[in-house]
Design an enzyme around this catalytic site. Structure first.
Site, short mmCIF file in Angstrom:
data_model
loop_
_atom_site.label_atom_id
_atom_site.label_comp_id
_atom_site.label_asym_id
_atom_site.label_seq_id
_atom_site.Cartn_x
_atom_site.Cartn_y
_atom_site.Cartn_z
N LYS A 230 58.42 45.67 27.32
CA LYS A 230 57.96 45.99 25.95
C LYS A 230 59.16 46.00 24.99
O LYS A 230 59.10 45.45 23.89
CB LYS A 230 57.33 47.37 25.98
CG LYS A 230 55.99 47.70 25.39
CD LYS A 230 55.10 46.71 24.91
CE LYS A 230 53.82 47.20 24.33
NZ LYS A 230 52.66 46.64 24.94
N LYS B 160 48.53 36.30 32.83
CA LYS B 160 47.25 36.84 33.31
C LYS B 160 46.22 36.85 32.19
O LYS B 160 46.58 36.91 31.00
CB LYS B 160 47.44 38.23 33.90
CG LYS B 160 47.59 39.34 32.91
CD LYS B 160 47.51 40.69 33.62
CE LYS B 160 47.56 41.79 32.58
NZ LYS B 160 46.58 42.81 32.66
N LYS C 292 42.75 41.25 27.82
CA LYS C 292 41.85 41.63 26.73
C LYS C 292 42.52 41.51 25.37
O LYS C 292 41.89 41.24 24.37
CB LYS C 292 41.47 43.12 26.85
CG LYS C 292 40.58 43.51 27.96
CD LYS C 292 40.15 44.97 27.74
CE LYS C 292 40.11 45.73 29.04
NZ LYS C 292 41.35 46.38 29.43
N1 AQP Z 1 43.76 39.02 34.70
C1 AQP Z 1 43.40 39.95 35.57
N2 AQP Z 1 43.03 39.60 36.81
C2 AQP Z 1 42.66 40.56 37.70
N3 AQP Z 1 42.63 41.89 37.41
C3 AQP Z 1 42.97 42.27 36.18
N4 AQP Z 1 43.04 43.49 35.59
C4 AQP Z 1 43.46 43.33 34.32
N5 AQP Z 1 43.67 42.03 34.05
C5 AQP Z 1 43.38 41.34 35.19
C6 AQP Z 1 42.68 44.73 36.25
O1 AQP Z 1 41.65 45.35 35.49
C7 AQP Z 1 41.76 46.77 35.61
C8 AQP Z 1 41.64 47.41 34.27
O2 AQP Z 1 42.67 46.96 33.45
P1 AQP Z 1 43.19 47.79 32.21
O3 AQP Z 1 42.06 48.12 31.33
O4 AQP Z 1 44.01 48.93 32.67
O5 AQP Z 1 44.08 46.79 31.42
P2 AQP Z 1 45.31 45.90 31.81
O6 AQP Z 1 45.63 45.90 33.25
O7 AQP Z 1 46.44 46.32 30.90
O8 AQP Z 1 44.84 44.44 31.44
P3 AQP Z 1 43.91 43.87 30.31
O9 AQP Z 1 42.49 44.00 30.72
O10 AQP Z 1 44.32 42.53 30.00
O11 AQP Z 1 44.08 44.79 29.05
P4 AQP Z 1 45.14 44.80 27.87
O12 AQP Z 1 45.17 43.42 27.28
O13 AQP Z 1 44.58 45.82 26.92
O14 AQP Z 1 46.47 45.19 28.46
C9 AQP Z 1 43.09 47.06 36.32
O15 AQP Z 1 42.81 47.39 37.67
C10 AQP Z 1 43.82 45.75 36.23
O16 AQP Z 1 44.69 45.54 37.35
#
Ligand code: AQP
Length: 338
Positions: free
Chosen positions: A119, A204, A207
């Site tokens: 970050k 990856k 969101k």
């Molecule tokens: N691309 C991915 N493939 C597989 N698993 C994924 N997870 C996130 N992205 C992938 C898994 O989803 C769960 C919830 O994730 P989170 O809400 O904690 O968010 P994150 O891991 O930071 O990823 P996101 O969804 O892309 O959100 P943002 O963009 O807001 O950071 C976790 O178990 C994660 O491993």
């Protein structure tokens, strides 16, 4: 295996209204399986306090996202009789334990974490990063330790945070010569469940990606899914093979196909043996559409019954708070607050 998993804790941030295909394949789909095989109910949280680290979320958006995310979890097949689903901020013990644990955690340790360093690298030291971005791993440790969790399913990027939770727990137990906290184990997500961006298959699926063509949400309509998959970045080799490093785009599509069909990669390769890339894309989008159709319909029904969602979150809060209260009380007794 089932006994070993013990109590599972996991969470999803309502940083967007609905999960994407990566969240579904990597996290929610496995959760729907754990709920049938673990001896204790898995505890699954809509981790809204974590979402506050995202400065662009407006209050009305966050409020709506919490409901949408709860409805998404149910629509994907999580059964409130078989797991505890709750909104993190409704159990204030998370914030309280975080402060206590923060007092036993050093700045150096938090600043050494990979996610923080990334970050800082991305935004620069002078960017005035909020303290929450530095401290959220301690909040995550509280989430896990409050429920005497045995197993935390995580992606590779979260491994350091589980190590931190383990160190915090064992440091606390040693300091107070106690067994207050269970030491959690990580359960690393299978590589094939790690879904990549459709626009940049080295990153990856996320969101918070600005490009909506990089991800499929679980509520996308069939024509949106078809358009996104058709535009997915692949390569010019017309023969379909699986090689995550040399051919990340094609391999990502094969991973999605295999995961949704509950097939091995080699079974999927056999199925697509005589296809070209366009035919693979059509098969992948048809498979996604077929898989997500019932989820989208169920989500729609649930969103029309907010009273049910409120009751469910209240029931989840009670169940989670009962366990959290027990742990926090012992913590307070141990450190001399009561
Ligand atoms: N691309 C991915 N493939 C597989 N698993 C994924 N997870 C996130 N992205 C992938 C898994 O989803 C769960 C919830 O994730 P989170 O809400 O904690 O968010 P994150 O891991 O930071 O990823 P996101 O969804 O892309 O959100 P943002 O963009 O807001 O950071 C976790 O178990 C994660 O491993």
């Amino acid at each position: 295996m089932t006994v070993k998993l013990g109590r599972i804790f996991s969470g999803i941030q309502p940083s967007a209204a609905t999960p994407h295909l990566g969240n579904y394949i990597g996290a929610i789909k496995p959760w729907t399986q754990y709920q049938h095989i673990t001896p204790l109910k898995p505890i699954l949280s809509v981790v809204d306090l974590h979402a506050l680290t995202n400065p662009s979320l407006t209050p009305s958006k966050l409020r709506d996202n919490i409901f949408q995310m709860t409805a998404s979890l149910l629509a994907c097949g999580l059964d409130p009789q078989k797991c505890v689903i709750f909104q993190q901020s409704m159990v204030p013990h998370h914030s309280e334990l975080t402060w206590i644990l923060t007092c036993g955690c050093t700045l150096n340790r938090l600043q050494s974490l990979h996610a923080w360093r990334e970050k800082v690298k991305k935004l620069g030291k002078g960017a005035g990063l909020p303290l929450g971005v530095l401290m959220y791993p301690v909040l995550m440790a509280s989430d896990i330790l409050l429920y005497q969790t045995n197993t935390v399913p995580v992606g590779e990027d979260q491994v350091q945070h589980i190590e931190l939770a383990r160190d915090i727990a064992s440091g606390f137990n040693q300091k107070f010569n106690s067994h207050v906290f269970n030491i959690p184990e990580k359960l690393i997500q299978e590589e094939s469940n790690r879904i990549k961006s459709l626009r940049d298959p080295l990153a990856k699926m996320s969101k918070s990606d600005d490009n909506q063509f990089s991800y499929v949400t679980i509520l996308d309509e069939p024509d949106q899914i078809q358009a996104k998959v058709r535009k997915a970045v692949t390569d010019s080799n017309p023969v379909l093979t699986f090689d995550s490093e040399a051919r990340p785009g094609v391999s990502n599509l094969i991973n999605i196909l295999a995961s949704l069909k509950n097939q091995s990669i080699s079974d999927s390769l056999q199925e697509i043996e005589s296809m070209n890339t366009l035919q693979l894309k059509n098969l992948v989008s048809d498979t996604i559409v077929e898989h997500l159709n019932p989820i989208r319909k169920e989500h729609h029904l649930l969103m029309n019954d907010k009273a049910y969602l409120c009751t469910l979150l209240e029931d989840g809060r009670k169940e989670a708070a009962e366990i959290a209260e027990r742990t926090l009380k012992i913590v307070k007794q141990t450190i001399g607050l009561i």
